[in-house]
Design an enzyme around this catalytic site. Structure first.
Site, PDB file in Angstrom:
ATOM      1  N   ARG A 174       0.824  -1.231  -0.120  1.00 22.54           N
ATOM      2  CA  ARG A 174       0.035  -0.139   0.039  1.00 22.54           C
ATOM      3  C   ARG A 174       1.077   1.380   0.032  1.00 22.54           C
ATOM      4  O   ARG A 174       0.696   2.362  -0.715  1.00 22.54           O
ATOM      5  CB  ARG A 174      -0.813   0.019   1.064  1.00 22.54           C
ATOM      6  CG  ARG A 174      -1.952   1.212   1.130  1.00 22.54           C
ATOM      7  CD  ARG A 174      -2.828   1.279   2.343  1.00 22.54           C
ATOM      8  NE  ARG A 174      -4.094   0.305   1.810  1.00 22.54           N
ATOM      9  CZ  ARG A 174      -4.075  -0.706   2.684  1.00 22.54           C
ATOM     10  NH1 ARG A 174      -3.542  -1.304   3.662  1.00 22.54           N
ATOM     11  NH2 ARG A 174      -5.089  -1.725   2.374  1.00 22.54           N
ATOM     12  N   ALA A 175       2.021   1.242   0.675  1.00 20.11           N
ATOM     13  CA  ALA A 175       2.667   2.489   0.899  1.00 20.11           C
ATOM     14  C   ALA A 175       3.489   2.858  -0.728  1.00 20.11           C
ATOM     15  O   ALA A 175       3.207   4.042  -1.181  1.00 20.11           O
ATOM     16  CB  ALA A 175       4.059   2.130   1.725  1.00 20.11           C
TER      17      ALA A 175
END
Length: 655
Positions: free
Chosen positions: A274-275
């Site tokens: 997600r980052a």
């Protein structure tokens, strides 16, 4: 209507302003979490953002803000008419004490009782669709609301099951949360859902603080006039947001910058992917915001500053944020990886060219170097044992149902939790199904001939709700002399630190009472502060005789004081001892005094667990006798893990 404080008039907070504006340009970034001390204009600037968002084109007769160009076929108000209208983007605030029905919606009570039909009444998630959902003090939000919020934020839809009505509707919104870290940390799952995070603090510069005061006083003196003075500046920002949104699809993200993003995220060892995605979206949005058509290294650096700080924090003991030196080092490493030397071949050691792993000491994984007593010193003079490494704490619950001190651990009665049943005598709010079911058999006798129901007072049923509460976990630790005691202190310190990590997020309190020599002392007063806990635990001392009775009485006193401070917070007492009692007042039997002290705690209704530290081939079983006197259960020191304690606690009697 009172004019909001203009976005452009906020002094300072450049990172926060940029994070909000980038999300306005590219809502898929995932929202903003604003962390900071009280009185730093967090709420003011978030509320001002809504005025900058472009107006929405919506279906005129749709309560769910459907886009006429891309209508939701599953919308509860479908089929839609052809009429459309324009309206401002909504800013919906979610109160900390909101109910589940208020968030996701409920059965339309008025139509159910007057027309006899089942109709869905939208909640806050529907109102926030295509707008901003703002949660002040998001770290204090109840767990069941957090779960619903997570589902909606992840899927872009809200699913509702209420009184036999199944509804699904679009719920895509810009999620903005504010919090004061002093009041407890945020649940990790929700923390990761926020795309960007910003740490805010009051300026220390006198000129800046003076300007803040000047503008605030001017706003309070003439809100409409102050807003009018800044209207042009806000209008320019609104136009720039629209232009950046339109240009977003044309921004190019080169493969070089994609690899840079991946390398930086790998260097910071963030969990999951997600980052990487959030950094990429933020970099694209920043390029569109500055008017560029290609993402550059500077865009990536801006994105990393906003997207990674909260994803690097593994637990409350880690400092949040990214140091400038760390960021520049990661950027430099990423740049070096983007320019490989074609003459370089594989490393001789076959490690793939990566950095060598840190050297591991010659000992088993998870083992700690054995600490030997210093020569020439008595046990009471030994330095404190180093805390054992912490473990991931399992959910530790006090049995029974409490009175609802807000938290995230044990079951409790609540005014805002899940509805579990109906009642005629106690509850919070109307239990619709129960009320209708009670009234339905009597409709003919009451002469009802048309639609609707004839309701009387005796038909009314109240909703009994159940939520989660925070607890007090108090350790009473035998700190008497010998190497065994030092090992016990190391083990229990590791356990307390691990439980404190969990308690920091579940809004619990943790305390430690130690007893050695001639008396007991409160080594760690009940607290939720990680910093205070770590400092106290590092100063624990061992040595001397074992005043078990005094330790139990001191623990009882701590619990009594905490009960006066917060009568709804239920305690759990964890006694770590071998059960031997070797110190008491003159003329007293230490064992007898210990059993009497245990009986007093049992009479107070304290849920207790006794951890037996006795070692050697011959065991006297004194800790088990103590557990019986406390009305609790016992386990051995080697079983002092979250898994074992959680299982034992569930088996203890209700407090």
């Amino acid at each position: 209507m009172t004019a909001r404080f203009p976005f452009s008039a906020v002094v300072g907070h450049e990172d926060l302003r940029l994070a909000l504006l980038l999300n306005a340009v590219h809502p898929a970034i995932g929202g903003v979490l604003v962390r900071g001390e009280k009185g730093t204009a967090k709420s003011t600037i978030v509320r001002a953002l809504a005025a900058l968002l472009p107006e929405l084109e919506v279906v005129a007769d749709c309560r769910f803000a459907c886009d006429p160009a891309a209508q939701d076929p599953a919308c509860p108000d479908a089929p839609h008419g052809v009429a459309t209208r324009r309206r401002p983007a909504s800013l919906v605030e979610l109160p900390v004490g909101a109910t589940e029905d208020r968030l996701v919606g409920s059965l339309d009570l008025e139509r159910a009782l007057t027309e006899g039909v089942r109709a869905y009444q939208p909640g806050l998630l529907a109102a926030a669709h295509r707008g901003v959902l703002y949660v002040d003090e998001v770290n204090l939000l109840h767990d069941h609301l957090v779960d619903l919020l997570l589902d909606a934020a992840a899927m872009g839809r809200a699913h509702v099951e209420r009184e036999g009505v199944s509804v699904s509707h679009a719920a895509s919104f810009l999620l903005v949360g504010t919090m004061n870290p002093e009041e407890g940390e945020l649940r990790p799952q929700l923390l990761d859902r926020f795309g960007l995070t910003v740490q805010v603090a009051a300026a220390r510069d006198v000129s800046t603080r003076t300007e803040v005061i000047r503008r605030r006083l001017a706003y309070e003196a003439d809100q409409d006039g102050f807003a009018a003075n800044w209207a042009d500046a806000d209008a320019e920002l609104a136009v720039r947001i629209e232009k950046a949104r339109a240009a977003l699809a044309g921004v190019t993200l080169p493969d070089t910058e994609l690899r840079r993003i991946a390398a930086i995220c790998a260097a910071f060892e963030v969990d999951g992917m997600r980052a990487d995605l959030v950094v990429a979206r933020t970099a694209v949005a920043n390029a569109a915001w500055r008017g560029g058509d290609t993402v550059t290294e500077q865009d990536v650096e801006v994105a990393v500053r906003l997207a990674l700080p909260h994803r690097r924090r593994r637990d409350p003991f880690d400092e949040p944020g990214i140091e400038e030196e760390q960021l520049q080092e990661a950027m430099q490493q990423a740049a070096e990886q983007l320019e490989p030397d074609p003459e370089d071949g594989p490393d001789d050691d076959g490690d793939g060219g990566g950095s060598p792993p840190p050297e591991r000491e010659e000992q088993g994984e998870g083992e700690q170097p054995t600490q030997q007593p210093q020569q020439g010193k008595a046990p009471s003079e030994q330095p404190p044992a180093a805390p054992a490494p912490g473990f991931k704490a399992r959910l530790l619950q006090v049995p029974g149902v409490g009175e609802g001190a807000p938290g995230r651990r044990s079951r409790s009665r609540s005014n805002s939790g899940r509805v579990v049943r109906s009642s005629t005598v106690d509850g919070s709010g109307l239990h619709l199904v129960g009320t209708v079911a009670a009234a339905a058999p009597h409709q003919i006798a009451r002469g009802r001939t048309g639609p609707g129901l004839a309701i009387r007072g005796e038909d009314v049923r109240l909703a009994v709700r159940e939520g989660k509460e925070g607890n007090l976990v108090l350790f009473a630790v035998d700190a008497s002399g010998s190497m065994a005691a030092r090992q016990r202190m190391s083990a229990v310190s590791g356990a307390v630190l691990s439980l404190l990590r969990d308690a920091y997020q579940r809004r619990d309190k943790v305390g430690v009472v130690t007893f050695r020599g001639a008396s007991a002392e409160v080594a760690l007063p009940p607290t939720s502060s990680v910093d205070a806990a770590v400092a106290r635990l590092r100063r624990l001392r061992t040595g001397g005789r074992t005043p078990l009775a005094d330790g139990l009485l001191r623990a009882r006193k701590v619990l009594e004081v905490e009960r006066l401070r917060d009568p709804r917070r239920r305690p759990l007492l964890v006694v770590v001892t071998d059960g031997r009692a070797t110190a008491a007042a003159p003329g007293h039997d230490p064992v007898h005094d210990a059993m009497r002290a245990a009986a007093l705690l049992a009479a107070d209704g304290v849920a207790a667990v006794v951890v037996d530290c006795e070692q050697g081939p011959v065991r006297l079983g004194l800790a088990n006798r103590l557990a019986t006197a406390l009305g609790g259960v016992g386990l051995r020191l080697e079983e002092l893990s979250a898994d074992q304690v959680a299982g034992v606690v569930r088996a203890t009697r209700a407090a």
